[in-house]
Design a protein around this motif. Structure first.
Motif, PDB file in Angstrom:
ATOM      1  N   LEU A  98      -6.022   2.929  -5.339  1.00 50.72           N
ATOM      2  CA  LEU A  98      -6.968   1.670  -5.083  1.00 50.72           C
ATOM      3  C   LEU A  98      -8.140   1.697  -6.083  1.00 50.72           C
ATOM      4  CD1 LEU A  98      -7.094   1.959  -1.280  1.00 50.72           C
ATOM      5  CD2 LEU A  98      -5.500   0.745  -2.423  1.00 50.72           C
TER       6      LEU A  98
ATOM      7  N   SER B 103       2.594   5.601  -3.205  1.00 45.15           N
ATOM      8  CA  SER B 103       1.204   4.991  -2.592  1.00 45.15           C
ATOM      9  C   SER B 103       0.507   4.211  -3.576  1.00 45.15           C
ATOM     10  CB  SER B 103       0.649   5.874  -1.472  1.00 45.15           C
ATOM     11  OG  SER B 103      -0.089   6.796  -2.428  1.00 45.15           O
TER      12      SER B 103
ATOM     13  N   PHE C 222       0.829  -1.052   0.099  1.00 41.81           N
ATOM     14  CA  PHE C 222       0.077   0.047   0.031  1.00 41.81           C
ATOM     15  C   PHE C 222       0.745   1.096  -0.109  1.00 41.81           C
ATOM     16  CE2 PHE C 222      -3.154  -2.979   1.350  1.00 41.81           C
ATOM     17  CZ  PHE C 222      -4.224  -2.550   0.855  1.00 41.81           C
TER      18      PHE C 222
ATOM     19  N   PRO D 114      -5.037  -2.433  -4.656  1.00 37.86           N
ATOM     20  CA  PRO D 114      -4.402  -1.550  -5.743  1.00 37.86           C
ATOM     21  C   PRO D 114      -4.784  -2.022  -6.755  1.00 37.86           C
ATOM     22  CG  PRO D 114      -2.942  -2.098  -3.981  1.00 37.86           C
ATOM     23  CD  PRO D 114      -4.026  -3.000  -3.666  1.00 37.86           C
TER      24      PRO D 114
END
Length: 159
Positions: free
Chosen positions: A76, A73, A54, A89
């Motif tokens: 998502l 990051s 993440f 993701p």
């Protein structure tokens, strides 16, 4: 949140010993090489072989210069899998968590065989193209105005 805390530690000198060590080591490296120290925030499920990353963050040093922070990051995406909403993701399979790039163009997970439009349905809450993340798509206009990717009706549910 973790990336911000890491950046604050760096900016307030809390990582001074680490940055000094990276700087010292990088001075001895050839110019074309850099030194990286990375930290990852991952979720591991014992029933799956893969972890989901993440957050990736760390420091890079080269040629004896002051080390700098790098972070990334996960973007998502939400899916409907066997009646359950899964949030992973965009480049992961929501079933087995293995790498599955470009689900729209390659509809079958290379690891577990789950298929987009069958076991996996993409949940779209915005008009952002799920493939290139730059263009626009909609139920009425399912072809991306940027990359030309077509989101077939059986692949997605627009919310």
């Amino acid at each position: 949140m973790a990336a911000q805390k890491f950046r604050e530690l760096y900016e307030h000198g809390e990582l001074l010993q680490v940055t000094k060590a990276l700087n010292k080591i990088s001075k001895g490296l050839p110019e074309n090489l850099s030194l990286r120290l990375d930290f990852n925030v991952e979720v591991q499920d014992c029933a799956r072989w893969h972890a989901i990353r993440f957050l990736h963050m760390g420091m890079t040093a080269d040629s004896g210069r002051q080390p700098f922070i790098h972070t990334s990051s996960a973007k998502l995406s939400r899916y409907l899998v066997d009646g359950e909403v899964e949030c992973v993701p965009h480049d992961c399979c929501p079933v087995c968590w293995s790498a599955w790039e470009s689900k729209i163009r390659s509809r079958e997970c290379p690891n577990c065989g789950s298929r987009l439009g069958k076991q996996v349905i993409l949940l779209l809450d915005t008009d952002t193209c799920p493939d290139c993340k730059e263009g626009k798509v909609s139920k009425q206009k399912p072809v991306c105005d940027h990359c030309g990717c077509r989101v077939a009706p059986e692949m997605a549910i627009w919310g």
